[in-house]
Write an enzyme that holds these catalytic residues in place. Structure first.
Site, PDB file in Angstrom:
ATOM      1  N   SER A  64       1.060  -1.320   0.198  1.00 51.76           N
ATOM      2  CA  SER A  64      -0.269   0.028  -0.015  1.00 51.76           C
ATOM      3  C   SER A  64       1.089   1.106  -0.372  1.00 51.76           C
ATOM      4  O   SER A  64       0.414   1.922   0.021  1.00 51.76           O
ATOM      5  CB  SER A  64      -1.046   0.155   0.923  1.00 51.76           C
ATOM      6  N   LYS A  67       0.717   3.375  -2.911  1.00 50.51           N
ATOM      7  CA  LYS A  67      -0.702   4.344  -2.794  1.00 50.51           C
ATOM      8  C   LYS A  67      -0.535   5.273  -3.241  1.00 50.51           C
ATOM      9  O   LYS A  67      -1.124   6.364  -3.506  1.00 50.51           O
ATOM     10  CB  LYS A  67      -2.070   3.993  -1.650  1.00 50.51           C
ATOM     11  N   TYR A 188      -4.411  -2.127  -9.898  1.00 47.66           N
ATOM     12  CA  TYR A 188      -4.226  -2.214  -8.529  1.00 47.66           C
ATOM     13  C   TYR A 188      -2.665  -3.496  -7.875  1.00 47.66           C
ATOM     14  O   TYR A 188      -2.377  -3.128  -7.396  1.00 47.66           O
ATOM     15  CB  TYR A 188      -5.428  -2.339  -7.597  1.00 47.66           C
ATOM     16  N   TYR A 240      -3.569   2.650   8.115  1.00 43.33           N
ATOM     17  CA  TYR A 240      -5.084   2.295   8.335  1.00 43.33           C
ATOM     18  C   TYR A 240      -5.604   2.563   9.005  1.00 43.33           C
ATOM     19  O   TYR A 240      -5.878   3.902   9.970  1.00 43.33           O
ATOM     20  CB  TYR A 240      -4.372   0.796   8.408  1.00 43.33           C
ATOM     21  N   VAL A 258       1.028  -3.359   4.228  1.00 45.55           N
ATOM     22  CA  VAL A 258       1.341  -4.759   4.829  1.00 45.55           C
ATOM     23  C   VAL A 258       2.522  -5.594   4.304  1.00 45.55           C
ATOM     24  O   VAL A 258       2.966  -6.214   5.023  1.00 45.55           O
ATOM     25  CB  VAL A 258       0.273  -5.661   4.742  1.00 45.55           C
TER      26      VAL A 258
HETATM   27  N1  GLU Z   1      -2.499  -6.175  -1.411  1.00 45.63           N
HETATM   28  C1  GLU Z   1      -3.084  -5.421  -0.259  1.00 45.63           C
HETATM   29  C2  GLU Z   1      -4.518  -5.436  -0.559  1.00 45.63           C
HETATM   30  O1  GLU Z   1      -4.669  -5.062  -1.683  1.00 45.63           O
HETATM   31  C3  GLU Z   1      -2.844  -4.198   0.666  1.00 45.63           C
HETATM   32  C4  GLU Z   1      -3.099  -4.034   1.588  1.00 45.63           C
HETATM   33  C5  GLU Z   1      -2.456  -2.742   2.195  1.00 45.63           C
HETATM   34  O2  GLU Z   1      -0.706  -3.110   2.063  1.00 45.63           O
HETATM   35  O3  GLU Z   1      -2.613  -2.448   2.281  1.00 45.63           O
HETATM   36  O4  GLU Z   1      -5.016  -6.101   0.629  1.00 45.63           O
END
Ligand code: GLU
Length: 304
Positions: A64, A67, A188, A240, A258
């Site tokens: 993530s 992003k 994504y 998060y 993650v």
């Molecule tokens: N590939 C993970 C998902 O989309 C990313 C999660 C993350 O790093 O927050 O579920």
């Protein structure tokens, strides 16, 4: 400030705790088998000083953290407010992959850093160019080195990405996405599977501590106003459901993934990246969070 000594001290303080506390992400095999006994940290100051310690050149799945960079590309290419007509700017207070909120808010994701928001950003990138290739080109230019997608992670993300596909279908149903769901989630899943190391990520985030200016080229990546907005979103939505705790305990814009990485920004001063794969209950790197707490305690750096 002698950043190299500070990072070395943090590395020494963290290493005895490796393996105690937190759990490596286990939803796909390629992440589940990463050893939790690793810790790295790197930074680059606005005047080009670099420091790194621990496993700072070991590549990991940025997940993530991607992003931040996909949002940057979309901001670069969107006119006026068009991006923000489809994506909100409020912390979600719900899990990063929650469907419930998306339904009650009629397909407009709360912010670009929850999965739904990042999927909506990926849709913009597809409309604006070649989403996957453009992101790799941006990251290579910002970090000064080629970066790549791990094909095994990308495939596993796709094989297990039922909730992300559900989020995309929801948004498609509400008209938030222009492109086909399969193409959007593919972009994504691939951005989540990019591999970088701490040194590369610290360099790549350099435009966020330089009012949007490219860390090497000295040309704008995004405007100063846009860079402030990315930092504001990182501070309020980047970790998060622990963004309040991060603001309270660390006080820097951060974005975690993650894979165990956290990228952080001290505006006008430096960008940094910490990595340790074991995650705490909020999904943020357990020892990475601790390392950032030590960093701000030792340096006194904060946006507040
Ligand atoms: N590939 C993970 C998902 O989309 C990313 C999660 C993350 O790093 O927050 O579920």
């Amino acid at each position: 400030m002698d950043f190299q000594s500070i990072l070395d001290e943090i590395n020494e303080e963290i290493r005895p705790h490796l393996g105690s506390g937190g759990k490596v992400a286990s939803y796909i095999p390629a992440l589940a088998r990463v050893s939790p006994l690793q810790f790295g940290m790197a930074l680059r100051t606005c005047d080009g000083q670099e420091a790194a310690s621990g496993d700072s050149t070991v590549a990991f799945s940025i997940q993530s953290m991607s992003k931040v960079f996909s949002l940057t590309l979309a901001m670069q290419r969107s006119k006026g407010n068009e991006l923000w007509e489809r994506i909100g700017r409020e912390p979600s207070g719900s899990p990063f992959n929650s469907l419930v909120q998306l339904e009650s808010e009629r397909g407009i994701p709360r912010n670009p850093f929850i999965n739904a928001g990042a999927i909506a950003v990926a849709d913009r990138l597809i409309s604006q160019g070649d989403a996957k290739a453009d992101l790799l080109v941006l990251l290579a230019s910002l970090s000064g080195e080629a970066v790549a997608i791990d094909p095994e992670v990308a495939q596993s993300e796709a094989d297990t990405g039922f909730r992300n596909t559900a989020l995309a279908n929801f948004m498609k149903g509400f008209g938030t996405l222009d492109n086909e769901v399969a193409e959007v989630v593919d972009a994504y899943f691939h951005q989540c599977a990019i591999r970088m190391n701490c040194v590369q990520v610290a360099r790549a985030a350099g435009y966020l501590c330089r009012d949007g200016m490219h860390p090497y080229a000295g040309t704008p990546v995004i405007t100063g106003k846009q860079a402030r907005r990315v930092n504001a979103l990182m501070l309020t939505c980047g970790t998060y459901d622990a963004a309040g705790e991060f603001a309270f305990g660390i006080g820097l814009p951060c974005k975690s993934g993650v894979g165990g990485g956290i990228v952080a920004v001290v505006p006008d001063t430096l960008s940094l990246c910490v990595w340790s794969p074991a995650l705490d209950k909020t999904g943020n790197s357990h020892l990475g969070t601790r390392a950032l707490e030590l960093f701000v305690a030792k340096t006194g750096l904060s946006v507040f």
